[in-house]
Write an enzyme that holds these catalytic residues in place. Structure first.
Site, PDB file in Angstrom:
ATOM      1  N   LYS A  92       0.817  -1.224   0.000  1.00 48.42           N
ATOM      2  CA  LYS A  92       0.000   0.000   0.000  1.00 48.42           C
ATOM      3  C   LYS A  92       0.845   1.267   0.000  1.00 48.42           C
ATOM      4  O   LYS A  92       0.496   2.281   0.616  1.00 48.42           O
ATOM      5  CB  LYS A  92      -0.961   0.018   1.204  1.00 48.42           C
ATOM      6  CG  LYS A  92      -1.810  -1.222   1.357  1.00 48.42           C
ATOM      7  CD  LYS A  92      -2.501  -1.632   0.068  1.00 48.42           C
ATOM      8  CE  LYS A  92      -3.524  -0.596  -0.395  1.00 48.42           C
ATOM      9  NZ  LYS A  92      -4.191  -0.981  -1.668  1.00 48.42           N
ATOM     10  N   THR A  93       1.965   1.222  -0.729  1.00 50.14           N
ATOM     11  CA  THR A  93       2.808   2.428  -0.827  1.00 50.14           C
ATOM     12  C   THR A  93       3.026   2.861  -2.270  1.00 50.14           C
ATOM     13  O   THR A  93       3.760   3.822  -2.514  1.00 50.14           O
ATOM     14  CB  THR A  93       4.187   2.170  -0.183  1.00 50.14           C
ATOM     15  OG1 THR A  93       4.837   1.087  -0.859  1.00 50.14           O
ATOM     16  CG2 THR A  93       4.062   1.867   1.299  1.00 50.14           C
ATOM     17  N   GLY A  94       2.429   2.153  -3.243  1.00 52.81           N
ATOM     18  CA  GLY A  94       2.603   2.511  -4.642  1.00 52.81           C
ATOM     19  C   GLY A  94       3.482   1.545  -5.407  1.00 52.81           C
ATOM     20  O   GLY A  94       3.956   1.861  -6.500  1.00 52.81           O
ATOM     21  N   THR A  95       3.693   0.342  -4.874  1.00 51.76           N
ATOM     22  CA  THR A  95       4.591  -0.612  -5.535  1.00 51.76           C
ATOM     23  C   THR A  95       4.023  -1.117  -6.858  1.00 51.76           C
ATOM     24  O   THR A  95       4.787  -1.376  -7.796  1.00 51.76           O
ATOM     25  CB  THR A  95       4.875  -1.812  -4.614  1.00 51.76           C
ATOM     26  OG1 THR A  95       3.636  -2.401  -4.201  1.00 51.76           O
ATOM     27  CG2 THR A  95       5.662  -1.374  -3.390  1.00 51.76           C
ATOM     28  N   THR A  96       2.716  -1.250  -6.943  1.00 47.52           N
ATOM     29  CA  THR A  96       2.134  -1.733  -8.206  1.00 47.52           C
ATOM     30  C   THR A  96       2.296  -0.695  -9.311  1.00 47.52           C
ATOM     31  O   THR A  96       2.573  -1.035 -10.467  1.00 47.52           O
ATOM     32  CB  THR A  96       0.651  -2.078  -8.016  1.00 47.52           C
ATOM     33  OG1 THR A  96       0.516  -3.042  -6.962  1.00 47.52           O
ATOM     34  CG2 THR A  96       0.063  -2.666  -9.293  1.00 47.52           C
ATOM     35  N   SER A 104      -4.712   2.830   4.746  1.00 52.72           N
ATOM     36  CA  SER A 104      -4.938   2.275   3.414  1.00 52.72           C
ATOM     37  C   SER A 104      -5.079   0.754   3.482  1.00 52.72           C
ATOM     38  O   SER A 104      -5.905   0.171   2.769  1.00 52.72           O
ATOM     39  CB  SER A 104      -3.784   2.662   2.484  1.00 52.72           C
ATOM     40  OG  SER A 104      -3.971   2.133   1.194  1.00 52.72           O
ATOM     41  N   TRP A 111      -1.141   8.847 -12.212  1.00 51.68           N
ATOM     42  CA  TRP A 111      -0.453   8.818 -13.504  1.00 51.68           C
ATOM     43  C   TRP A 111      -0.564   7.443 -14.149  1.00 51.68           C
ATOM     44  O   TRP A 111      -0.503   6.419 -13.476  1.00 51.68           O
ATOM     45  CB  TRP A 111       1.019   9.193 -13.328  1.00 51.68           C
ATOM     46  CG  TRP A 111       1.201  10.626 -12.922  1.00 51.68           C
ATOM     47  CD1 TRP A 111       1.044  11.152 -11.689  1.00 51.68           C
ATOM     48  CD2 TRP A 111       1.556  11.702 -13.790  1.00 51.68           C
ATOM     49  NE1 TRP A 111       1.266  12.511 -11.701  1.00 51.68           N
ATOM     50  CE2 TRP A 111       1.594  12.872 -12.987  1.00 51.68           C
ATOM     51  CE3 TRP A 111       1.848  11.817 -15.151  1.00 51.68           C
ATOM     52  CZ2 TRP A 111       1.917  14.123 -13.494  1.00 51.68           C
ATOM     53  CZ3 TRP A 111       2.166  13.058 -15.659  1.00 51.68           C
ATOM     54  CH2 TRP A 111       2.194  14.198 -14.840  1.00 51.68           C
ATOM     55  N   GLY A 148      -6.135   3.056  -6.732  1.00 49.41           N
ATOM     56  CA  GLY A 148      -6.602   4.442  -6.723  1.00 49.41           C
ATOM     57  C   GLY A 148      -7.977   4.596  -6.121  1.00 49.41           C
ATOM     58  O   GLY A 148      -8.674   5.580  -6.384  1.00 49.41           O
ATOM     59  N   TYR A 155     -11.594   6.657  -0.483  1.00 51.41           N
ATOM     60  CA  TYR A 155     -12.323   6.303   0.741  1.00 51.41           C
ATOM     61  C   TYR A 155     -12.291   7.495   1.695  1.00 51.41           C
ATOM     62  O   TYR A 155     -11.520   8.448   1.504  1.00 51.41           O
ATOM     63  CB  TYR A 155     -11.731   5.054   1.400  1.00 51.41           C
ATOM     64  CG  TYR A 155     -10.221   4.962   1.332  1.00 51.41           C
ATOM     65  CD1 TYR A 155      -9.604   4.115   0.408  1.00 51.41           C
ATOM     66  CD2 TYR A 155      -9.412   5.722   2.177  1.00 51.41           C
ATOM     67  CE1 TYR A 155      -8.230   4.022   0.334  1.00 51.41           C
ATOM     68  CE2 TYR A 155      -8.033   5.626   2.105  1.00 51.41           C
ATOM     69  CZ  TYR A 155      -7.451   4.775   1.187  1.00 51.41           C
ATOM     70  OH  TYR A 155      -6.087   4.687   1.096  1.00 51.41           O
TER      71      TYR A 155
END
Length: 728
Positions: free
Chosen positions: A460-464, A558, A663, A680, A683
């Protein structure tokens, strides 16, 4: 009497094995009685009356000059008290002829010691094969009253000329022959006086049965006549290295040939133990070997010197893979080429030093369980295998209070892992970092298939999103997706690790000839795993590591919302504030969710774990907030960190999608390719009470993180600078 039977060799070949063994037993019995008659009859006649005669007076000058140790090759030796008098009526000189296999053979030395203690004169000779037999007569008188063969097979396989000559001499002069052939069995019995239940564990490759000389073939038969006296384990049928077999069925066929041979010759096949030639396929693991072993032999235990590495020996360990226990095996200083005592590398004294307080002794002393493997050649010639371990046990018994015992392989493995339970889980190494490992690793495998970059999370830090951006670079290649975990392999932190590195490599393409291949994988739960860092560093010691950090309070919230979106009953039942403030007496499932929300945010602690195994220059910490707002700048930083020569301008291939709120990849025609609907997700904002609680909860963790990043020489993320302001 054996010496009086001509053409025995031809007759033996026509008899069944059982009949041959019976005749051999009768021959040995008769020989002992006849030899005893000659030996003790001659001895009584030689014993001097009164005070006796000094040896110097009764012996020739030559015999005095030839006094050397019993291990030396001796001409005629006259011992004290025996002047070599001619007994009345004797047709032979009172001398024993001893045929030894070599000048330094252990059994030969023991035979000579017995003769010397009985005051007998003797002469030692190397057993002739096709060479010349020593002169047996002097004019009309025989030179020897008894013939002893250290190895009876040397007599049985004499060439026709020498055999006829010796047989004729024995018949004409009434001379008997004594032979020895059970050295292995006798040594085992002797060892059991020091080591309860000591049993030799003999390996077999059926293709080589009856494939040698006549002497060797007879040795095969004699060994199998004592098949129940030993333990047995299968080698490969033709001693082939298993890692050369890429088809498990073909490998199993080879094993079935060996199994058929064992069953035809009454060799036990239920020990559950096997050894691969040259450690091939055991470690590094060759999955086909383990599968074939279990299918054909029901193998439960094997051993190797190669895990994790051959040297230093004190670091060898065991592990369990695919249900087979792999025990560490030790070396004893004997190899296929060490067959003669006098030719031992560095001098015979070096072998004795290993045994008497040296490395071999220390190996037994310092390891509660020791497994040694020697070679067939160590039990012929000077029989250094027997000499080494008999001497070792005598030294251990003399100088220590150790109690040593032998266990069958399966019981031994159970004992080992009860002593060392932490070794059950293997730690896979890079096969290409060790030349010995690379030599016994399949040539169809390559270390170029391993990733050079790990994106480790946390979740939940943007790794995907980063995974997508990296995949857009033409020189970067991600792993194939998993049916279970999608774009993540999750190899180093879970049950997949026990499937082995072959399984791991299958998730990456075969490398092309291009030098620009740069594989990477992303598994976001590596970051806070207690085992992933060590496992990754063992297999990928040169890899680059990327982690993305966002405000740990935001990350915790998150994760909670993620679990609610996936209908986690605990997250649906309890509010976020209830979860993060739950006490130790709360329901177990609630505390599990709490830990998954809070513990990954202990950033400094988890980073320290990775820095224990990787140099700080190999680790890049990204600001998750910047990745979300300025991804192109972050990607420039990553390309520089990876050392890529083909620099891509991400400003031209990324575009902000206002509908998704982040992005995405820019396609032709101005369209965008974004992450799935689950990414994205919007909530409600976090409640103020929870935010205040988490700010205080992570206060010390954030301070430690700032200190750690300062030591690493990496900038503080923007969110961390803001949090540090609130702590003042």
């Amino acid at each position: 009497m054996l010496g009086c039977v001509t053409r025995l060799r031809r007759l033996v070949r026509l008899l069944p094995l059982q009949t041959s063994l019976l005749l051999l037993f009768l021959f040995c019995t008769v020989s002992v009685f006849i030899s005893a008659y000659f030996l003790y009859g001659v001895k009584r006649e030689l014993e001097p009356s009164g005070g006796g005669v000094s040896g110097a007076e009764g012996a020739s000058a030559d015999s005095d000059d030839l006094r050397v140790t019993p291990s030396r090759l001796l001409p005629l030796r006259s011992v004290s008290g025996g002047p070599g008098v001619d007994p009345a009526g004797a047709r032979t000189d009172p001398v024993v002829l001893v045929f030894v296999e070599s000048q330094y053979s252990q059994l030969g030395q023991e035979i000579v010691a017995i003769l010397e203690s009985g005051r007998f004169q003797y002469r030692t000779e190397i057993s002739p094969g096709k060479g010349d037999m020593p002169t047996l007569t002097d004019k009309e008188r025989g030179r020897f009253t008894l013939v002893i063969y250290e190895n009876i097979l040397k007599y049985v396989n004499l060439d026709a000329w020498n055999r006829e000559l010796l047989d004729k001499y024995c018949v004409e002069y009434g001379v008997g022959i004594i032979g020895f052939f059970k050295a292995l069995l006798e040594t085992q019995r002797e060892m059991r006086t020091h080591v309860p239940n000591f049993t030799f564990n003999l390996g077999f490759s059926g293709k080589f049965f009856h494939a040698g000389s006549d002497e060797e073939d007879l040795g095969d038969d004699l060994l199998l006549s004592y098949v129940k006296e030993f333990w047995w384990f299968p080698h490969m049928w033709s001693h082939m290295q298993p890692h050369l077999f890429h088809n498990q069925s073909v490998l199993a066929e080879q094993m079935l040939l060996n199994k058929k041979f064992a069953m035809e010759h009454g060799i036990p096949i239920n020990m559950g133990y096997a050894v691969a030639p040259h450690h091939s396929g055991v470690y590094p693991v060759h999955l086909q070997l383990y599968d074939a072993w279990k299918k054909v032999w029901s193998i439960k235990v094997t051993s190797t010197e190669e895990y994790p590495h051959l040297k230093p020996a004190r670091f060898r360990r065991g592990f369990i893979h695919s249900g087979i226990s792999v025990l560490p095996r030790q070396t004893c200083g004997l190899f296929t080429h060490t067959i003669f005592y006098k030719d031992y590398p560095g001098s015979p004294n070096e072998l004795d030093k290993l045994i008497n307080g040296g490395e071999l002794f220390l190996t037994v002393l310092l390891n509660p369980i020791s497994i040694f493997m020697t070679h067939l050649s160590n039990y012929g010639n000077d029989r250094l295998g027997l000499y080494t371990f008999k001497s070792l046990m005598m030294f251990v018994k003399t100088w220590t209070n150790l109690k040593i015992q032998t266990l069958p392989p399966v019981q031994l493995a159970q004992k080992y892992f009860s002593l060392f339970p932490s070794e059950r889980d293997p730690l896979w190494q890079d096969p290409c970092e060790d030349k010995r490992h690379k030599d016994i690793w399949s040539k169809e495998k390559t270390c170029d298939r391993f990733p050079k970059l790990l994106v480790i999370g946390p979740q939940k830090t943007g790794t995907t999103a980063l995974y997508l951006f990296l995949s857009m670079h033409p020189d970067l290649t991600s792993n194939y997706p998993s049916k279970e975990t999608f774009e993540e392999i999750q190899f180093f932190n879970g049950h997949n690790y026990h499937r082995g590195i072959d399984w791991y490599m299958e998730y990456f393409p075969l490398p092309s000839n291009a030098s620009s291949d740069y594989y990477f994988e992303k598994s976001a739960n590596y970051f806070d795993s207690e085992v992933a860092a060590q496992r990754a560093a063992a297999l990928l010691p040169k890899a680059k590591i990327i982690t993305i950090l966002i405000n740990p309070a935001d990350r915790a919230y998150s994760w909670y919302q993620h679990q609610r979106a996936h209908d986690d009953p605990v997250a649906l039942k309890y509010s976020f504030h209830d979860v993060i403030t739950a006490g130790h007496d709360s329901p177990a499932k609630l505390r599990v969710l709490q830990n998954r929300c809070l513990m990954p945010g202990w950033y400094a602690m988890h980073l320290e774990r990775w820095l224990n195994y990787y140099h700080s220059s190999q680790l890049l910490v990204l600001d998750g907030q910047m990745l979300k707002t300025e991804p192109s700048s972050v990607m420039d930083k990553i390309q520089k960190f990876l050392g890529l020569t083909n620099i891509i301008n991400y400003h031209k291939i990324l575009a902000f999608d206002p509908k998704k709120g982040f992005w995405c990849q820019l396609l032709e025609g101005g369209k965008t390719k974004c992450l799935g609907k689950s990414k994205g997700r919007r909530y409600p904002d976090m409640d103020p009470e929870s935010l205040a609680f988490l700010r205080e909860y992570y206060r010390d963790h954030n301070i430690e993180l700032s200190k750690l990043l300062y030591r690493m020489g990496q900038p503080l993320p923007s969110w961390l600078r803001e949090e540090l302001v609130h702590t003042r």
